[in-house]
Motif scaffolding. Structure first.
Motif, PDB file in Angstrom:
ATOM      1  N   GLY A 173       0.811  -1.207   0.000  1.00 35.05           N
ATOM      2  CA  GLY A 173       0.000   0.000   0.000  1.00 35.05           C
ATOM      3  C   GLY A 173       0.840   1.250   0.000  1.00 35.05           C
ATOM      4  N   GLY A 174       2.177   1.058  -0.004  1.00 32.88           N
ATOM      5  CA  GLY A 174       3.060   2.212  -0.131  1.00 32.88           C
ATOM      6  C   GLY A 174       2.990   3.130   1.068  1.00 32.88           C
ATOM      7  N   LEU A 175       3.426   4.350   0.848  1.00 35.12           N
ATOM      8  CA  LEU A 175       3.572   5.286   1.957  1.00 35.12           C
ATOM      9  C   LEU A 175       2.247   5.759   2.524  1.00 35.12           C
ATOM     10  CD1 LEU A 175       6.614   7.217   0.587  1.00 35.12           C
ATOM     11  CD2 LEU A 175       6.512   5.946   2.727  1.00 35.12           C
ATOM     12  N   SER A 176       1.169   5.674   1.725  1.00 35.34           N
ATOM     13  CA  SER A 176      -0.103   6.137   2.260  1.00 35.34           C
ATOM     14  C   SER A 176      -0.569   5.223   3.394  1.00 35.34           C
ATOM     15  CB  SER A 176      -1.160   6.220   1.159  1.00 35.34           C
ATOM     16  OG  SER A 176      -1.276   4.992   0.502  1.00 35.34           O
ATOM     17  N   LEU A 177      -0.064   3.999   3.421  1.00 33.96           N
ATOM     18  CA  LEU A 177      -0.369   3.131   4.567  1.00 33.96           C
ATOM     19  C   LEU A 177       0.755   3.134   5.599  1.00 33.96           C
ATOM     20  CD1 LEU A 177      -2.175   0.000   3.046  1.00 33.96           C
ATOM     21  CD2 LEU A 177      -3.143   1.792   4.473  1.00 33.96           C
ATOM     22  N   ALA A 178       1.992   3.303   5.144  1.00 35.26           N
ATOM     23  CA  ALA A 178       3.126   3.279   6.077  1.00 35.26           C
ATOM     24  C   ALA A 178       3.162   4.535   6.947  1.00 35.26           C
ATOM     25  CB  ALA A 178       4.437   3.137   5.309  1.00 35.26           C
ATOM     26  N   THR A 179       2.737   5.673   6.372  1.00 34.55           N
ATOM     27  CA  THR A 179       2.814   6.932   7.120  1.00 34.55           C
ATOM     28  C   THR A 179       1.936   6.938   8.381  1.00 34.55           C
ATOM     29  OG1 THR A 179       3.381   8.093   5.081  1.00 34.55           O
ATOM     30  CG2 THR A 179       2.672   9.442   6.927  1.00 34.55           C
ATOM     31  N   PRO A 180       0.648   6.594   8.267  1.00 33.45           N
ATOM     32  CA  PRO A 180      -0.136   6.579   9.514  1.00 33.45           C
ATOM     33  C   PRO A 180       0.396   5.571  10.530  1.00 33.45           C
ATOM     34  CG  PRO A 180      -1.446   5.784   7.644  1.00 33.45           C
ATOM     35  CD  PRO A 180      -0.192   6.358   7.087  1.00 33.45           C
ATOM     36  N   GLU A 181       0.965   4.477  10.058  1.00 37.63           N
ATOM     37  CA  GLU A 181       1.573   3.507  10.983  1.00 37.63           C
ATOM     38  C   GLU A 181       2.727   4.144  11.730  1.00 37.63           C
ATOM     39  OE1 GLU A 181      -0.742   0.522  11.286  1.00 37.63           O
ATOM     40  OE2 GLU A 181       1.114   0.670  12.423  1.00 37.63           O
ATOM     41  N   ALA A 182       3.579   4.849  10.970  1.00 35.47           N
ATOM     42  CA  ALA A 182       4.746   5.498  11.575  1.00 35.47           C
ATOM     43  C   ALA A 182       4.300   6.553  12.591  1.00 35.47           C
ATOM     44  CB  ALA A 182       5.617   6.123  10.491  1.00 35.47           C
ATOM     45  N   ILE A 183       3.257   7.290  12.239  1.00 34.70           N
ATOM     46  CA  ILE A 183       2.745   8.317  13.153  1.00 34.70           C
ATOM     47  C   ILE A 183       2.257   7.665  14.451  1.00 34.70           C
ATOM     48  CG2 ILE A 183       0.856   9.978  13.503  1.00 34.70           C
ATOM     49  CD1 ILE A 183       1.150  10.638  10.468  1.00 34.70           C
ATOM     50  N   ARG A 184       1.624   6.521  14.329  1.00 29.77           N
ATOM     51  CA  ARG A 184       1.114   5.844  15.526  1.00 29.77           C
ATOM     52  C   ARG A 184       2.234   5.328  16.418  1.00 29.77           C
ATOM     53  NH1 ARG A 184      -3.667   4.586  12.137  1.00 29.77           N
ATOM     54  NH2 ARG A 184      -2.689   2.735  11.292  1.00 29.77           N
ATOM     55  N   VAL A 185       3.370   4.960  15.790  1.00 35.76           N
ATOM     56  CA  VAL A 185       4.540   4.569  16.588  1.00 35.76           C
ATOM     57  C   VAL A 185       5.011   5.769  17.406  1.00 35.76           C
ATOM     58  CG1 VAL A 185       6.995   3.951  16.471  1.00 35.76           C
ATOM     59  CG2 VAL A 185       5.323   2.682  15.079  1.00 35.76           C
ATOM     60  N   LEU A 186       5.115   6.929  16.756  1.00 31.84           N
ATOM     61  CA  LEU A 186       5.588   8.139  17.433  1.00 31.84           C
ATOM     62  C   LEU A 186       4.588   8.580  18.504  1.00 31.84           C
ATOM     63  CD1 LEU A 186       6.852   9.945  14.217  1.00 31.84           C
ATOM     64  CD2 LEU A 186       8.278   8.999  16.047  1.00 31.84           C
ATOM     65  N   ASP A 187       3.324   8.408  18.207  1.00 29.16           N
ATOM     66  CA  ASP A 187       2.248   8.720  19.148  1.00 29.16           C
ATOM     67  C   ASP A 187       2.384   7.846  20.398  1.00 29.16           C
ATOM     68  OD1 ASP A 187      -0.119   9.404  20.361  1.00 29.16           O
ATOM     69  OD2 ASP A 187      -1.428   8.810  18.709  1.00 29.16           O
ATOM     70  N   ALA A 188       2.551   6.561  20.180  1.00 30.57           N
ATOM     71  CA  ALA A 188       2.686   5.626  21.309  1.00 30.57           C
ATOM     72  C   ALA A 188       3.955   5.907  22.106  1.00 30.57           C
ATOM     73  CB  ALA A 188       2.700   4.180  20.800  1.00 30.57           C
ATOM     74  N   GLU A 232      -8.579   0.923   2.319  1.00 31.32           N
ATOM     75  CA  GLU A 232      -7.382   0.694   1.516  1.00 31.32           C
ATOM     76  C   GLU A 232      -6.724  -0.633   1.886  1.00 31.32           C
ATOM     77  OE1 GLU A 232      -4.918   4.097   0.997  1.00 31.32           O
ATOM     78  OE2 GLU A 232      -3.309   2.921   0.064  1.00 31.32           O
ATOM     79  N   ILE A 233      -6.676  -0.922   3.188  1.00 38.40           N
ATOM     80  CA  ILE A 233      -6.080  -2.191   3.617  1.00 38.40           C
ATOM     81  C   ILE A 233      -6.868  -3.354   3.029  1.00 38.40           C
ATOM     82  CG2 ILE A 233      -5.624  -3.674   5.615  1.00 38.40           C
ATOM     83  CD1 ILE A 233      -5.235  -1.039   7.249  1.00 38.40           C
ATOM     84  N   VAL A 234      -8.197  -3.259   3.137  1.00 38.19           N
ATOM     85  CA  VAL A 234      -9.040  -4.352   2.641  1.00 38.19           C
ATOM     86  C   VAL A 234      -8.869  -4.526   1.137  1.00 38.19           C
ATOM     87  CG1 VAL A 234     -11.426  -5.087   2.287  1.00 38.19           C
ATOM     88  CG2 VAL A 234     -10.740  -4.172   4.499  1.00 38.19           C
ATOM     89  N   VAL A 235      -8.894  -3.419   0.408  1.00 36.68           N
ATOM     90  CA  VAL A 235      -8.762  -3.490  -1.051  1.00 36.68           C
ATOM     91  C   VAL A 235      -7.415  -4.093  -1.453  1.00 36.68           C
ATOM     92  CG1 VAL A 235      -8.506  -2.079  -3.140  1.00 36.68           C
ATOM     93  CG2 VAL A 235     -10.412  -1.660  -1.581  1.00 36.68           C
ATOM     94  N   ARG A 236      -6.345  -3.633  -0.780  1.00 33.65           N
ATOM     95  CA  ARG A 236      -5.015  -4.176  -1.085  1.00 33.65           C
ATOM     96  C   ARG A 236      -4.964  -5.679  -0.849  1.00 33.65           C
ATOM     97  NH1 ARG A 236      -1.320  -0.386  -3.392  1.00 33.65           N
ATOM     98  NH2 ARG A 236      -2.142   1.612  -2.744  1.00 33.65           N
ATOM     99  N   ALA A 284     -12.001  10.096  11.995  1.00 33.13           N
ATOM    100  CA  ALA A 284     -12.865   8.950  11.691  1.00 33.13           C
ATOM    101  C   ALA A 284     -12.861   8.667  10.195  1.00 33.13           C
ATOM    102  CB  ALA A 284     -14.280   9.222  12.186  1.00 33.13           C
ATOM    103  N   GLU A 285     -12.915   9.737   9.414  1.00 29.10           N
ATOM    104  CA  GLU A 285     -12.917   9.577   7.962  1.00 29.10           C
ATOM    105  C   GLU A 285     -11.606   8.942   7.485  1.00 29.10           C
ATOM    106  OE1 GLU A 285     -14.227  13.108   5.870  1.00 29.10           O
ATOM    107  OE2 GLU A 285     -13.105  12.427   4.111  1.00 29.10           O
ATOM    108  N   ARG A 286     -10.509   9.414   8.071  1.00 25.96           N
ATOM    109  CA  ARG A 286      -9.197   8.885   7.704  1.00 25.96           C
ATOM    110  C   ARG A 286      -9.088   7.410   8.048  1.00 25.96           C
ATOM    111  NH1 ARG A 286      -6.535  13.781  10.068  1.00 25.96           N
ATOM    112  NH2 ARG A 286      -5.431  12.385  11.478  1.00 25.96           N
ATOM    113  N   LEU A 287      -9.579   7.051   9.218  1.00 25.42           N
ATOM    114  CA  LEU A 287      -9.516   5.639   9.619  1.00 25.42           C
ATOM    115  C   LEU A 287     -10.367   4.782   8.689  1.00 25.42           C
ATOM    116  CD1 LEU A 287      -9.574   6.045  13.490  1.00 25.42           C
ATOM    117  CD2 LEU A 287      -7.712   5.093  12.124  1.00 25.42           C
ATOM    118  N   GLY A 288     -11.523   5.334   8.300  1.00 29.65           N
ATOM    119  CA  GLY A 288     -12.386   4.625   7.350  1.00 29.65           C
ATOM    120  C   GLY A 288     -11.672   4.402   6.021  1.00 29.65           C
ATOM    121  N   ASP A 289     -11.002   5.453   5.534  1.00 28.84           N
ATOM    122  CA  ASP A 289     -10.250   5.356   4.277  1.00 28.84           C
ATOM    123  C   ASP A 289      -9.134   4.323   4.393  1.00 28.84           C
ATOM    124  OD1 ASP A 289     -11.807   7.345   3.247  1.00 28.84           O
ATOM    125  OD2 ASP A 289     -10.296   8.934   3.391  1.00 28.84           O
ATOM    126  N   GLU A 290      -8.468   4.367   5.552  1.00 31.27           N
ATOM    127  CA  GLU A 290      -7.341   3.460   5.755  1.00 31.27           C
ATOM    128  C   GLU A 290      -7.825   2.013   5.756  1.00 31.27           C
ATOM    129  OE1 GLU A 290      -5.015   4.422   9.202  1.00 31.27           O
ATOM    130  OE2 GLU A 290      -3.665   2.723   8.893  1.00 31.27           O
TER     131      GLU A 290
END
Ligand SMILES: Nc1nc2c(ncn2[C@@H]2O[C@H](COP(=O)(O)OP(=O)(O)OP(=O)(O)O)[C@@H](O)[C@H]2O)c(=O)[nH]1
Ligand SMILES: [Mg+2]
Length: 322
Positions: free
Chosen positions: A124-139, A276-280, A267-273
């Motif tokens: 899914g490229g960076l559009s999926l990796a970026t929110p993951e990375a942000i969540r690491v920094l958040d945690a 995207e995960i499901v489609v991939r 919420a919208e972003r999580l829905g999109d994410e």
């Protein structure tokens, strides 16, 4: 080197171990099962970080501006992380080296964490990796995360626009406002910065951009009825307008926090994410189940008019459903 498991890494990261944060980001970036595991572990620990996207044309001054913003945030004693995203290059290119050198001023400051990320085969490229990375920094406890994306393509805008507040950096005299209109930057911008305000043509640039914003608003853009992005003039190299940029970010933040817009956006972003995960995954599954040969055959059949794209899709879906 002993390979720490994700669970240990998360515990260390939360204890302030920056090396553990870096290793978690590497896992998230690389994708696959370890990335999924990291995501599962950090997700319940997050939700407090505020993200600020910074986008704009190559060389607009994003990194210089980000660097200045970091200095101010640090001066207030707050911790901050920066993710510099380069969707176009498979590995860090020249521009990034420049970023690194500049940001190294903060290297000895444990309150600042800077990390570059390039496209490296994450599903899914960076559009999926970026929110993951942000969540690491958040945690890991960073209350503020800047996400700088290079370029103004669709992916860059998408990534930067996925922040809580999106800052679009422009320059005078480049016809940027017309580009902004075309590229959909006005829809995504919460704050505009005209950087290089030390150069000629600033007032003209501001006027053009204001006109473009008003025009988009007049066309009935719903978002703009609620919040019109302010235009801040800045000179990152001279350190001018930096407090004003921070103030505009803070204004937008209280606006979206106050009216429930932040929740809606997230919420919208999580829905999109999720989508995207499901489609991939379905895509991958379809290729596994149907096989390249059969996909090739379907392509030939469509080309020679033995079947149409919808009937071909039915065949693939039938294989998935089985
Ligand atoms: N005159 C002037 N030059 C600036 C200003 N801001 C940045 N620059 C210069 O512009 C060049 C590019 O700045 P960067 O901060 O690397 O720009 P960037 O948008 O991060 O570039 P990429 O990441 O490669 O897209 C550098 O040489 C900066 O010194 C400014 O306000 N005024
Ligand atoms: Mg940069």
């Amino acid at each position: 080197v002993r390979r720490a498991n994700p669970e240990e890494l998360v515990a260390s990261a939360r204890g302030g171990d920056r090396l553990a944060v870096a290793r978690l980001l590497s896992l998230a970036e690389r994708g696959g099962a370890p990335a999924v595991e990291v995501g599962r572990l950090v997700y319940p620990l997050g939700g407090r970080a505020y993200t600020v996207g910074i986008t704009g044309a190559p060389g607009a001054g994003k990194s210089t501006l980000t660097d200045r913003l970091l200095q101010r945030v640090r001066a207030r004693g707050e911790e901050v992380a920066v993710l510099a995203i380069d969707p176009s290059s498979p590995k860090s290119g020249g521009a990034f080296l420049g970023d690194r050198v500049r940001m190294q001023d903060h290297a000895t400051d444990g309150g600042v964490f800077v990390r570059s990320m390039a496209s490296r085969g994450h599903l899914g490229g960076l559009s999926l990796a970026t929110p993951e990375a942000i969540r690491v920094l958040d945690a890991a406890g960073f209350p503020l995360v800047f996400v700088e994306t290079v370029g103004v393509g669709q992916v860059e805008i998408e990534i930067a626009g996925a922040a809580d507040t999106t800052v679009v950096v422009m320059n005078p005299g480049w016809g940027d406002s017309i580009q902004a209109n075309k590229a959909g930057l006005i829809e995504v911008a919460d704050v505009f910065v005209i950087n290089r305000a030390d150069r000629p043509g600033v007032e003209e640039a501001r006027r053009d951009l204001q006109w473009a914003i008003d025009q988009t608003a007049a066309d009935g853009d719903a978002g703009l009825a609620e919040w019109k992005p302010p235009i801040v003039l800045a000179s990152a190299t001279q350190g001018q307008g930096i407090d004003e940029v921070l103030a505009a970010i803070a204004d937008h933040r209280s606006h979206v926090e106050g009216n429930g817009e932040l929740e809606r956006r997230r919420a919208e972003r999580l829905g999109d994410e999720l989508e995207e995960i499901v489609v991939r995954r379905l895509e991958r599954r379809a290729h596994e189940l149907v096989g390249d040969q059969r996909f090739d055959r379907l392509r030939t059949d469509m080309l020679e008019r033995r079947t149409d794209p919808y009937s071909a899709a039915e065949e693939v879906l039938a294989a998935l459903e089985k």
